[in-house]
Design an enzyme around this catalytic site. Structure first.
Site, PDB file in Angstrom:
ATOM      1  N   TYR A 174    -101.395 -58.630 -92.494  1.00 24.22           N
ATOM      2  CA  TYR A 174    -101.749 -58.719 -94.268  1.00 24.22           C
ATOM      3  C   TYR A 174    -100.818 -57.879 -94.390  1.00 24.22           C
ATOM      4  CZ  TYR A 174    -103.127 -61.718 -97.989  1.00 24.22           C
ATOM      5  OH  TYR A 174    -103.139 -62.501 -99.299  1.00 24.22           O
ATOM      6  N   CYS A 229    -126.561 -50.699 -45.827  1.00 24.54           N
ATOM      7  CA  CYS A 229    -126.041 -51.898 -45.794  1.00 24.54           C
ATOM      8  C   CYS A 229    -124.301 -51.892 -45.614  1.00 24.54           C
ATOM      9  CB  CYS A 229    -126.601 -52.445 -47.402  1.00 24.54           C
ATOM     10  SG  CYS A 229    -124.577 -54.184 -47.567  1.00 24.54           S
ATOM     11  N   ASP A 235    -106.114 -62.906 -81.141  1.00 19.10           N
ATOM     12  CA  ASP A 235    -107.458 -63.205 -80.870  1.00 19.10           C
ATOM     13  C   ASP A 235    -108.070 -61.789 -79.869  1.00 19.10           C
ATOM     14  OD1 ASP A 235    -109.923 -64.839 -80.375  1.00 19.10           O
ATOM     15  OD2 ASP A 235    -109.816 -65.204 -78.466  1.00 19.10           O
ATOM     16  N   CYS A 295    -126.405 -57.519 -44.198  1.00 18.61           N
ATOM     17  CA  CYS A 295    -127.218 -56.846 -43.797  1.00 18.61           C
ATOM     18  C   CYS A 295    -128.665 -57.637 -44.131  1.00 18.61           C
ATOM     19  CB  CYS A 295    -127.722 -55.738 -44.313  1.00 18.61           C
ATOM     20  SG  CYS A 295    -128.294 -55.188 -45.408  1.00 18.61           S
ATOM     21  N   LYS A 343    -101.339 -66.294 -83.320  1.00 22.26           N
ATOM     22  CA  LYS A 343    -103.438 -66.022 -83.672  1.00 22.26           C
ATOM     23  C   LYS A 343    -103.785 -65.389 -83.039  1.00 22.26           C
ATOM     24  CE  LYS A 343    -107.053 -68.016 -86.210  1.00 22.26           C
ATOM     25  NZ  LYS A 343    -108.105 -67.163 -85.581  1.00 22.26           N
TER      26      LYS A 343
HETATM   27  S1  IVH Z   1    -103.965 -64.263 -92.336  1.00 22.62           S
HETATM   28  C1  IVH Z   1    -105.647 -65.250 -95.740  1.00 22.62           C
HETATM   29  N1  IVH Z   1    -102.223 -63.972 -89.980  1.00 22.62           N
HETATM   30  O1  IVH Z   1    -107.354 -64.954 -87.511  1.00 22.62           O
HETATM   31  C2  IVH Z   1    -105.171 -64.409 -94.074  1.00 22.62           C
HETATM   32  N2  IVH Z   1    -104.769 -63.979 -89.476  1.00 22.62           N
HETATM   33  O2  IVH Z   1    -109.375 -67.405 -90.246  1.00 22.62           O
HETATM   34  C3  IVH Z   1    -106.063 -63.520 -94.020  1.00 22.62           C
HETATM   35  N3  IVH Z   1    -105.510 -63.894 -86.873  1.00 22.62           N
HETATM   36  O3  IVH Z   1    -109.786 -63.690 -89.890  1.00 22.62           O
HETATM   37  C4  IVH Z   1    -105.445 -63.647 -92.717  1.00 22.62           C
HETATM   38  N4  IVH Z   1    -104.148 -63.818 -85.924  1.00 22.62           N
HETATM   39  O4  IVH Z   1    -108.844 -62.237 -88.204  1.00 22.62           O
HETATM   40  C5  IVH Z   1    -103.522 -64.338 -90.058  1.00 22.62           C
HETATM   41  N5  IVH Z   1    -101.218 -63.817 -88.065  1.00 22.62           N
HETATM   42  C6  IVH Z   1    -102.689 -63.682 -87.714  1.00 22.62           C
HETATM   43  C7  IVH Z   1    -103.721 -63.405 -87.670  1.00 22.62           C
HETATM   44  C8  IVH Z   1    -105.128 -64.018 -87.916  1.00 22.62           C
HETATM   45  C9  IVH Z   1    -104.894 -63.652 -85.914  1.00 22.62           C
HETATM   46  C10 IVH Z   1    -107.457 -64.814 -87.582  1.00 22.62           C
HETATM   47  C11 IVH Z   1    -107.782 -63.020 -88.663  1.00 22.62           C
HETATM   48  C12 IVH Z   1    -108.672 -64.007 -89.500  1.00 22.62           C
HETATM   49  C13 IVH Z   1    -109.094 -65.326 -88.317  1.00 22.62           C
HETATM   50  C14 IVH Z   1    -108.475 -66.161 -89.591  1.00 22.62           C
END
Ligand code: IVH
Length: 671
Positions: free
Chosen positions: A226, A430, A117, A409, A115
């Protein structure tokens, strides 16, 4: 002529895109940055002259330049949903149980992913071309940031051949790699700007910048996760991910198929301990049901898909005692408080210091002496204090009061209205500021004086040999030999480096003299606008504001700089030493296209042309300059005193070597 120009544009576009793909997709650099920029500049010049011949996938779009007045709000074709969050393996187990139930007892195969960030983005492709990039917004409507997204080099502008549908969308996360974030913050600190908080907010702010050229400079990256569209030729998410990668999208290869939720747990365990090795922040793991049919069966709640969930890592934090606050003085006099902590283990490393940016932060945290504080690691190397553990505050503890005078200084600090930073105003006396200014002056982006490191500067200052940057030009070999550890050769090298710096162009000198808020980009804009230091110095506030990218803050800082007599004197001495204080106007007038498509390396000394003249002739006749000899090189123009190694390499690679006169014949120069 125009068909050969079109061919050249085509060739340059293909060549530059090839290098970009290799770099961003395979992490291989086949060309130096300098050579890349030269080719890009050539393409930009040709496209500017023949806009109709520019190709839709031209890498010049990556450079930005478009100014977004305000972003248009557009409706997403498919809403951008968010994911449900879980924080424990038990909750994850519940997700699995719900999915199995929803599928009538069948255990689905999952895909586990990182996930990322960053900032969510939606990319629309039509007939293989990127046509729109939109932020998430409220999930239904987002901002059209296409011009900015085009500058992100790993987002493909046009796709390679593949079975992609005529219309589809790709969702992904735009992020700023740690390295770029740290560099950006170092640059900001160097010119006296407050540092940015973390990579995610920086990526988000960058995507919304009005000036896409600045976006390009910030070097954002993207990971796609995705694929959406009608009649996709795939039946699983895993197939889509593989296809996305094949079509040229940036897909992290960390994703895994998982036969069961136990496999998912292993994936989580692995990344919980290895996430620190990634070049970007992740804040959890995303788990998706792999089969599209099963996804459809499970459907959505009002806000989230039922077929996917995110598992969030606990923020790693530790509690420890604040021992002291040290105040660092930057080269522009900006004061940065740093917390000294009782050493504590955090995410595998021992933490002894934490950054606290400025006085506001001390107030916001309501820090008291000897407080116990929570420290967390964000994207930065140095962790930050996120909260005070009030339950452990000592009775009678006094609030931290910010220092009022410079720790170096002793000068009384000032805090300009509307600014978060305190400054030591003793700019030219300084000691820390002086040494910092010299370090700034000699850095690669400025005067690029090799072999002169911070230790040498410290010695030079302590011995009273260098008290400002102009003193560098009075240094003698004998002076240097009085320093510890210096021998004949090292002293010679430094003297030579200082001499060489006199050739650095005006923009670099203007950056090097260290006017607060004047970074390398601003210095270059000022140089191109005003042409000479005298013109910058004489400019009124209004005239400064009329220059590109100059706002109130920078204009005031320039005025303040030239109001200080010490600064004016240093500049006079630098002028007398022979530094470049005027912009050399290099206009490329095309003489012809006799050298179109041919690459050249120039080596040695010439009698008819000076080296820059010869290089200009190559460009003006459609040729291009490269810096190193390779088998692909067309010509090596050999002057006198050319190094034997170059000759040997050219002979070995069968590169044609020509003399200056042969070159003149090629371009029909009979003068
Ligand atoms: S899938 C319908 N995969 O996390 C599914 N999201 O709350 C769509 N994000 O807004 C999201 N890594 O910005 C997906 N490998 C990943 C992700 C990911 C980061 C973020 C994305 C989304 C939030 C989910």
């Amino acid at each position: 002529m125009s068909s050969s120009i079109a061919d050249r544009i085509l060739a340059l576009t293909a060549e530059l895109n090839h290098y970009t793909d290799r770099y961003y997709q395979d992490s291989v650099s086949e060309i130096s940055d300098q050579d890349f920029d030269k080719l890009l500049a050539e393409l930009q010049a040709l496209e500017a002259q023949y806009p109709a011949l520019a190709l839709p996938n031209s890498p010049t779009q990556r450079v930005g330049g478009a100014v977004n007045k305000s972003f248009e709000t557009v409706q997403h074709r498919y809403p951008m949903l968010s994911l449900g969050n879980t924080y424990s393996l038990a909750e994850l187990q519940d997700f699995d149980t719900r999915a199995v139930k929803g599928l009538g007892g069948i255990t689905p195969e999952y895909v586990a992913e990182l996930k990322f960030d960053g900032v969510a983005i939606s990319l629309t492709y039509e007939n293989g071309h990127l046509v729109r990039a939109v932020t998430r917004g409220d999930g239904i409507h987002g901002d059209d940031i296409t011009a900015n997204a085009r500058t992100i080099r790993d987002i493909p502008l046009s796709l390679k051949h593949g079975n992609w549908p005529a219309h589809f969308e790709v969702r992904g996360e735009v992020y700023m790699p740690h390295k770029i974030f740290e560099r950006l913050n170092a640059e900001r600190l160097d010119i006296g700007e407050a540092p940015l908080a973390n990579p995610r907010n920086t990526a988000s702010g960058t995507l919304k910048l009005q000036d896409s050229a600045e976006v390009a400079r910030r070097k954002l990256r993207c990971f796609c996760y995705y694929l959406m569209g009608e009649d996709l030729p795939f039946s699983t998410h895993a197939e889509s991910m593989t296809a996305l990668a094949e079509w040229g999208f940036p897909v992290s290869d960390s994703w895994r198929k998982c036969k069961s939720i136990e496999d998912v747990n292993q994936f989580i365990d692995h990344w919980a301990t290895h996430k620190g090795e990634l070049p970007l922040d992740i804040d959890g793991i995303v788990i998706k049901v792999n089969s599209y049919n099963q996804q459809q069966e499970l459907g959505f709640t009002a806000k989230n898909p039922r077929w996917a969930i995110s598992y969030k890592f606990e923020a790693e934090r530790s509690c420890t005692q604040l021992l002291d606050i040290k105040y660092q003085v930057g080269r522009t006099g900006a004061i940065t408080p740093v917390a000294v902590l009782d050493p504590v283990l955090l995410a595998g490393t021992t933490v002894k210091r934490a950054s606290i940016h400025n006085a506001n932060e001390i107030q916001r945290l309501d820090l008291h002496e000897k407080d116990f504080v929570w420290v967390e690691k964000g994207g930065e190397i140095i962790p930050k204090i996120t909260a005070v553990e009030l339950s452990r505050r000592h009775e009678g503890a006094q609030p931290i009061s910010y220092i009022t005078s410079c720790p170096d200084c002793g000068t009384e600090l000032v805090r300009p209205e509307g600014e978060a930073n305190h400054y030591c105003p003793n700019e030219t006396r300084c000691p820390t500021q002086i040494k910092g200014k010299i370090e700034h002056f000699i850095q690669r982006k400025a005067l690029d004086i090799e072999n002169l490191g911070p230790e040498t500067i410290d010695q030079l200052y302590t011995k009273g040999l260098v008290k400002n940057v102009a003193d560098l030009y009075d240094l003698t070999k004998e002076n240097l030999l009085t320093l510890q550890g210096f021998k004949d050769k090292s002293a010679d090298n430094i003297v030579a480096g200082i001499q060489k710096s006199k050739q650095q162009e005006f923009a670099k000198v203007l950056f090097g003299i260290g006017i607060r808020y004047v970074g390398a980009t601003v210095a270059s804009k000022l140089a191109s606008h005003f042409f000479t230091i005298e013109a910058v110095q004489a400019a009124t506030r209004e005239q400064l504001l009329a220059a590109p990218e100059i706002g109130d803050k920078i204009a005031d800082s320039i005025l303040a700089y030239f109001n200080n007599l010490d600064n004016v004197q240093v500049i006079e001495r630098l002028k007398a030493a022979g530094l470049q204080f005027a912009q050399v106007v290099r206009e490329v007038v095309l003489d012809g296209d006799a050298l179109l498509g041919k690459s050249f390396v120039v080596s040695g000394v010439f009698s008819h042309y000076s080296r820059p003249e010869l290089e200009a002739k190559i460009i003006a006749n459609g040729g291009r300059l490269v810096s190193s000899i390779s088998a692909k090189l067309d010509y090596l123009i050999a002057g006198e005193n050319m190094g034997p190694a170059k000759r040997e390499k050219a002979e070995k690679l069968n590169v044609k070597m020509i003399s200056e006169d042969e070159f003149r014949a090629m371009i029909g120069d009979v003068s």
